[in-house]
Design an enzyme around this catalytic site. Structure first.
Site, PDB file in Angstrom:
ATOM      1  N   HIS A 143       5.412   0.249  -1.155  1.00 40.47           N
ATOM      2  CA  HIS A 143       6.632  -0.918  -1.288  1.00 40.47           C
ATOM      3  C   HIS A 143       6.177  -1.654  -0.056  1.00 40.47           C
ATOM      4  O   HIS A 143       6.266  -1.057   1.163  1.00 40.47           O
ATOM      5  CB  HIS A 143       7.942  -0.168  -1.330  1.00 40.47           C
ATOM      6  N   HIS A 187       5.209   6.138  -1.057  1.00 42.72           N
ATOM      7  CA  HIS A 187       5.875   7.508  -1.551  1.00 42.72           C
ATOM      8  C   HIS A 187       4.827   8.320  -2.476  1.00 42.72           C
ATOM      9  O   HIS A 187       3.994   7.773  -3.299  1.00 42.72           O
ATOM     10  CB  HIS A 187       6.690   6.810  -2.726  1.00 42.72           C
ATOM     11  N   HIS A 228       5.473  -4.306 -10.701  1.00 39.07           N
ATOM     12  CA  HIS A 228       6.437  -3.778  -9.620  1.00 39.07           C
ATOM     13  C   HIS A 228       5.852  -3.281  -8.323  1.00 39.07           C
ATOM     14  O   HIS A 228       6.585  -3.360  -7.266  1.00 39.07           O
ATOM     15  CB  HIS A 228       7.496  -2.655 -10.375  1.00 39.07           C
TER      16      HIS A 228
END
Length: 290
Positions: A118, A141, A87
């Site tokens: 991301h 993050h 992911h």
């Protein structure tokens, strides 16, 4: 879920039944069906979800945010593990780095657990949050948990004042020297489940301004399942810069294990791993700057 890192064993909310917990633990998820997360992860249907669009004109200036300076006491991490979980890319930090001050409860420290990335398949998209509906090619993050109130990040997930996430937008430009330790080994962890230990990683290189005065704050949730709320978001106004070559290393990563048979219509490229922005509802975005 073996690939969910810090939230895989997160303590469930007390009102959940045991069979519901088992159902969440055993379900795979992906970004192509992100709108359906709430069918299995009820917290994803909450009123205060993340990410959001930051409308700079509607943000409320709050000078009290600067009464106590936001203070990241980060230390260099030795032997950090970098993992492709299918992911995202995770950098797990073993050294004890802590964050305090700013909008955080007085006298409480939040320990930095990991850094997550991301990014988009193209430079026009990739960030989870947007600013005035503008997306960036990437968003980082820095995920912290309240080590004053809780004994582990698992205990802190889903609790009030349990999690703090610093979000950093990324634009394309000069090479980011601090991220070279990560981008240089991505070819070695191209496939899901692959990990590599890097000798040194300095999270201080990710902070855009030594004064740390230009940021927004709002209350939201995790942006990946189970999408638990109780997360304080701190988003820095000024983006980091990485080179085109560095972001291309991320775009070569895969969502699957090596040799896996892909389903029809799936190319297995890891990218566009961002959740759509969620309604702001009645939340207030505070700004530490005018």
């Amino acid at each position: 879920m073996a690939d969910l890192s810090f939230i895989e064993d997160a303590v469930a909310f007390p009102e959940k039944e045991e069979d519901e917990e088992e159902e969440e633990e055993g379900v795979e998820w992906g970004y192509e069906e992100g709108v359906e997360w709430g069918l299995v992860f009820p917290d994803a249907n909450g009123e205060y979800q993340s990410p959001i669009n930051l409308n700079s004109r509607e943000a409320r200036y709050d000078p009290s945010l600067l009464d106590v300076r936001l203070s990241p006491n980060y230390v260099v991490c030795r032997d950090c593990e970098v993992t492709n979980d299918g992911h995202t890319i995770q950098v797990i930090l073993k050294s004890k780095s802590v964050l305090s001050g700013g909008p955080l409860p007085q006298g409480q420290e939040f320990e930095l657990y990991e850094v997550r990335f991301h990014w988009g398949r193209e430079n026009q998209r990739g960030s989870e949050h947007t600013v005035n509906f503008k997306a960036f090619p990437m968003e980082l993050h820095l995920i912290h948990w309240n080590s004053t109130l809780f004994g582990s990040i698992d205990e802190a997930v889903g609790k009030p004042h349990g999690i703090v996430i610093i979000a950093l937008f990324v634009q394309i430009g000069k090479e980011h020297v601090g991220l070279k330790a990560v981008t240089e080994i991505l070819q070695d962890i191209q496939y899901k489940g692959k990990s590599k230990t890097i000798p040194c990683f300095n999270p201080n290189t990710l902070l855009p301004d030594p004064l740390l005065r230009d940021y927004w704050v709002y209350e939201g949730s995790l942006t990946i399942p189970p999408c638990s709320e109780g997360v304080t978001w701190i988003l820095f106004r000024y983006p980091l810069t990485i080179s085109q070559l560095q972001i291309e290393e991320f775009r070569r990563l895969r969502t699957h294990v090596k040799g896996a048979e892909l389903v029809e219509g799936c190319d297995g490229i890891l990218g566009d791993n961002f959740r759509p922005t969620q309604p702001l509802s009645d939340r207030v975005i505070r700004a530490a700057f005018q």
